[in-house]
Design a protein around this motif. Sequence first.
Motif, PDB file in Angstrom:
ATOM      1  N   VAL A  48      22.622  29.631  24.305  1.00  0.00           N
ATOM      2  CA  VAL A  48      22.113  30.596  22.885  1.00  0.00           C
ATOM      3  C   VAL A  48      22.620  31.468  23.721  1.00  0.00           C
ATOM      4  CG1 VAL A  48      20.102  30.575  21.617  1.00  0.00           C
ATOM      5  CG2 VAL A  48      20.702  28.116  22.862  1.00  0.00           C
ATOM      6  N   CYS A  49      21.861  32.204  24.697  1.00  0.00           N
ATOM      7  CA  CYS A  49      21.954  33.650  24.597  1.00  0.00           C
ATOM      8  C   CYS A  49      23.146  34.242  25.495  1.00  0.00           C
ATOM      9  CB  CYS A  49      21.389  33.920  25.846  1.00  0.00           C
ATOM     10  SG  CYS A  49      19.559  33.487  25.694  1.00  0.00           S
ATOM     11  N   ARG A  50      24.236  33.598  25.948  1.00  0.00           N
ATOM     12  CA  ARG A  50      25.539  33.990  25.920  1.00  0.00           C
ATOM     13  C   ARG A  50      26.504  33.026  25.878  1.00  0.00           C
ATOM     14  NH1 ARG A  50      24.412  34.316  32.221  1.00  0.00           N
ATOM     15  NH2 ARG A  50      22.845  36.274  33.068  1.00  0.00           N
ATOM     16  N   LEU A  51      27.558  34.100  25.604  1.00  0.00           N
ATOM     17  CA  LEU A  51      28.635  33.410  25.736  1.00  0.00           C
ATOM     18  C   LEU A  51      29.340  32.805  26.199  1.00  0.00           C
ATOM     19  CD1 LEU A  51      30.560  36.347  23.331  1.00  0.00           C
ATOM     20  CD2 LEU A  51      29.182  34.160  22.200  1.00  0.00           C
ATOM     21  N   THR A  52      30.513  31.872  26.282  1.00  0.00           N
ATOM     22  CA  THR A  52      31.237  31.565  27.461  1.00  0.00           C
ATOM     23  C   THR A  52      32.012  31.955  27.552  1.00  0.00           C
ATOM     24  OG1 THR A  52      31.440  29.411  25.973  1.00  0.00           O
ATOM     25  CG2 THR A  52      32.731  29.048  27.788  1.00  0.00           C
ATOM     26  N   LEU A  53      32.380  32.555  29.069  1.00  0.00           N
ATOM     27  CA  LEU A  53      32.701  33.575  30.193  1.00  0.00           C
ATOM     28  C   LEU A  53      34.102  32.435  30.606  1.00  0.00           C
ATOM     29  CD1 LEU A  53      33.157  35.858  31.344  1.00  0.00           C
ATOM     30  CD2 LEU A  53      32.420  35.207  33.270  1.00  0.00           C
ATOM     31  N   TRP A  54      35.320  32.920  30.674  1.00  0.00           N
ATOM     32  CA  TRP A  54      36.493  32.242  30.723  1.00  0.00           C
ATOM     33  C   TRP A  54      37.800  32.949  32.001  1.00  0.00           C
ATOM     34  CZ3 TRP A  54      37.833  27.459  29.389  1.00  0.00           C
ATOM     35  CH2 TRP A  54      37.211  27.293  27.953  1.00  0.00           C
ATOM     36  N   GLN A  55      38.164  32.613  32.774  1.00  0.00           N
ATOM     37  CA  GLN A  55      38.329  33.670  33.960  1.00  0.00           C
ATOM     38  C   GLN A  55      40.538  33.217  34.499  1.00  0.00           C
ATOM     39  OE1 GLN A  55      35.830  32.451  37.773  1.00  0.00           O
ATOM     40  NE2 GLN A  55      34.615  34.161  37.047  1.00  0.00           N
ATOM     41  N   TRP A  56      40.545  33.971  34.309  1.00  0.00           N
ATOM     42  CA  TRP A  56      42.312  34.394  34.653  1.00  0.00           C
ATOM     43  C   TRP A  56      41.925  34.171  36.333  1.00  0.00           C
ATOM     44  CZ3 TRP A  56      45.440  38.775  35.547  1.00  0.00           C
ATOM     45  CH2 TRP A  56      46.791  38.521  36.044  1.00  0.00           C
ATOM     46  N   THR A  57      42.531  33.639  36.897  1.00  0.00           N
ATOM     47  CA  THR A  57      42.424  33.856  38.495  1.00  0.00           C
ATOM     48  C   THR A  57      44.178  34.128  39.215  1.00  0.00           C
ATOM     49  OG1 THR A  57      40.727  32.650  39.104  1.00  0.00           O
ATOM     50  CG2 THR A  57      41.437  33.278  40.877  1.00  0.00           C
ATOM     51  N   LEU A  58      44.631  34.838  39.964  1.00  0.00           N
ATOM     52  CA  LEU A  58      45.729  34.763  40.433  1.00  0.00           C
ATOM     53  C   LEU A  58      45.024  34.743  42.566  1.00  0.00           C
ATOM     54  CD1 LEU A  58      48.130  37.411  38.800  1.00  0.00           C
ATOM     55  CD2 LEU A  58      48.500  35.287  38.984  1.00  0.00           C
ATOM     56  N   SER A  59      46.010  34.133  43.418  1.00  0.00           N
ATOM     57  CA  SER A  59      45.916  33.944  44.950  1.00  0.00           C
ATOM     58  C   SER A  59      47.784  34.834  45.113  1.00  0.00           C
ATOM     59  CB  SER A  59      45.267  33.055  44.995  1.00  0.00           C
ATOM     60  OG  SER A  59      44.656  32.735  44.358  1.00  0.00           O
ATOM     61  N   GLY A  60      47.085  35.646  46.152  1.00  0.00           N
ATOM     62  CA  GLY A  60      47.994  35.200  46.994  1.00  0.00           C
ATOM     63  C   GLY A  60      49.229  36.448  46.356  1.00  0.00           C
ATOM     64  N   ASP A  61      50.350  35.795  46.720  1.00  0.00           N
ATOM     65  CA  ASP A  61      51.324  36.576  46.560  1.00  0.00           C
ATOM     66  C   ASP A  61      51.649  37.424  45.372  1.00  0.00           C
ATOM     67  OD1 ASP A  61      52.416  36.946  49.149  1.00  0.00           O
ATOM     68  OD2 ASP A  61      53.868  35.457  49.001  1.00  0.00           O
ATOM     69  N   LYS A  62      51.440  36.146  44.275  1.00  0.00           N
ATOM     70  CA  LYS A  62      50.670  36.126  43.058  1.00  0.00           C
ATOM     71  C   LYS A  62      50.121  37.464  42.293  1.00  0.00           C
ATOM     72  CE  LYS A  62      52.355  31.590  41.478  1.00  0.00           C
ATOM     73  NZ  LYS A  62      51.769  30.570  40.267  1.00  0.00           N
ATOM     74  N   ALA A  63      49.184  37.562  43.253  1.00  0.00           N
ATOM     75  CA  ALA A  63      48.197  38.712  42.777  1.00  0.00           C
ATOM     76  C   ALA A  63      49.324  40.438  43.244  1.00  0.00           C
ATOM     77  CB  ALA A  63      46.776  38.117  43.789  1.00  0.00           C
ATOM     78  N   VAL A  64      49.356  39.892  44.561  1.00  0.00           N
ATOM     79  CA  VAL A  64      50.046  41.226  44.633  1.00  0.00           C
ATOM     80  C   VAL A  64      51.137  41.263  43.965  1.00  0.00           C
ATOM     81  CG1 VAL A  64      51.650  41.908  46.624  1.00  0.00           C
ATOM     82  CG2 VAL A  64      50.026  40.900  47.461  1.00  0.00           C
ATOM     83  N   ARG A  65      52.304  40.711  43.307  1.00  0.00           N
ATOM     84  CA  ARG A  65      53.126  40.671  42.354  1.00  0.00           C
ATOM     85  C   ARG A  65      52.885  41.783  41.662  1.00  0.00           C
ATOM     86  NH1 ARG A  65      55.834  36.646  44.741  1.00  0.00           N
ATOM     87  NH2 ARG A  65      55.228  34.753  43.072  1.00  0.00           N
ATOM     88  N   PHE A  66      51.480  41.048  40.677  1.00  0.00           N
ATOM     89  CA  PHE A  66      50.632  41.559  39.215  1.00  0.00           C
ATOM     90  C   PHE A  66      50.199  42.809  39.779  1.00  0.00           C
ATOM     91  CE2 PHE A  66      46.680  42.047  37.772  1.00  0.00           C
ATOM     92  CZ  PHE A  66      47.134  42.607  36.455  1.00  0.00           C
ATOM     93  N   LEU A  67      49.321  42.748  40.828  1.00  0.00           N
ATOM     94  CA  LEU A  67      49.035  44.152  41.509  1.00  0.00           C
ATOM     95  C   LEU A  67      50.349  45.642  41.110  1.00  0.00           C
ATOM     96  CD1 LEU A  67      45.954  43.786  43.425  1.00  0.00           C
ATOM     97  CD2 LEU A  67      46.390  44.258  41.467  1.00  0.00           C
ATOM     98  N   GLU A  68      51.627  44.623  42.146  1.00  0.00           N
ATOM     99  CA  GLU A  68      52.846  45.718  41.769  1.00  0.00           C
ATOM    100  C   GLU A  68      53.011  46.336  40.601  1.00  0.00           C
ATOM    101  OE1 GLU A  68      54.241  44.291  46.085  1.00  0.00           O
ATOM    102  OE2 GLU A  68      55.281  43.614  43.881  1.00  0.00           O
ATOM    103  N   ILE A  69      52.915  45.226  39.464  1.00  0.00           N
ATOM    104  CA  ILE A  69      53.170  45.877  38.288  1.00  0.00           C
ATOM    105  C   ILE A  69      51.938  46.765  37.105  1.00  0.00           C
ATOM    106  CG2 ILE A  69      53.743  44.594  35.669  1.00  0.00           C
ATOM    107  CD1 ILE A  69      54.785  42.294  37.293  1.00  0.00           C
ATOM    108  N   VAL A  70      50.874  46.127  37.290  1.00  0.00           N
ATOM    109  CA  VAL A  70      50.194  47.358  36.699  1.00  0.00           C
ATOM    110  C   VAL A  70      49.804  48.339  37.546  1.00  0.00           C
ATOM    111  CG1 VAL A  70      49.194  45.349  35.567  1.00  0.00           C
ATOM    112  CG2 VAL A  70      48.467  45.784  37.405  1.00  0.00           C
ATOM    113  N   PHE A  71      50.075  48.739  39.474  1.00  0.00           N
ATOM    114  CA  PHE A  71      49.205  50.169  40.099  1.00  0.00           C
ATOM    115  C   PHE A  71      50.167  50.926  39.299  1.00  0.00           C
ATOM    116  CE2 PHE A  71      50.039  52.655  43.364  1.00  0.00           C
ATOM    117  CZ  PHE A  71      48.730  51.934  44.203  1.00  0.00           C
ATOM    118  N   PRO A  72      50.678  51.615  38.074  1.00  0.00           N
ATOM    119  CA  PRO A  72      51.288  52.681  38.236  1.00  0.00           C
ATOM    120  C   PRO A  72      50.020  52.972  37.103  1.00  0.00           C
ATOM    121  CG  PRO A  72      53.001  51.257  38.291  1.00  0.00           C
ATOM    122  CD  PRO A  72      52.077  50.106  37.976  1.00  0.00           C
ATOM    123  N   TYR A  73      49.661  51.875  36.399  1.00  0.00           N
ATOM    124  CA  TYR A  73      48.528  52.796  35.154  1.00  0.00           C
ATOM    125  C   TYR A  73      47.324  51.869  36.533  1.00  0.00           C
ATOM    126  CZ  TYR A  73      52.468  51.557  33.315  1.00  0.00           C
ATOM    127  OH  TYR A  73      54.419  51.257  32.653  1.00  0.00           O
TER     128      TYR A  73
END
Length: 183
Positions: A60-85
């Motif tokens: 009643v007091c909170r909205l549903t929270l959703w989470q997007w998750t990456l692990s390992g090498d996929k997480a690194v690839r994402f961080l490399e792409i967004v790193f400049p920003y």
Amino acid sequence: MENAYAAGLFDGEGCISICGPLQRGGANLRVVLGNTYKPILEQLKAQFGGSVGLGRRATVCRLTLWQWTLSGDKAVRFLEIVFPYLVIKKEQAQIAFEFQKTKMPRWKHPRGGPSETVIVLRDSLFRNMRRLKKIDFPAAPKKEPETKEAAAPVNRAKRLTEEHKANISAGLRRFVLHCQLGQ
């Protein structure tokens, strides 16, 4: 979705963490972004991979929270792409890159797991990541009261009648019960 927009979302709502046992080589790099608007997380999943799951059910007091998750090498690839920003999480991303370099498949580890040097390095990276997450914000300066009357604390409890106190207590009990039943 533009990479800069993804970086902004992640900088504000995301988390980079090192999870698991550091000693046995089982520690893993994880990137998580939580949001109550699931379609934006589905868009991140389509563009960068990973998974979207329930983080916290609605009450009643909170909205549903959703989470997007990456692990390992996929997480690194994402961080490399967004790193400049990245702005806020730039240092954490650098630690994540260093940590992932210490990872190797279990079958490549010498018998008994990673070397003592690798364990010490991982532990140092883990501690640095935790240190970066503990940011102290300076306290706001206290304003000096203009008069002695302003300096005296207001005791509102004395002004409340017993009837007011009973109404407040009953209202709080109803609100707490309402939130508990909504979970």
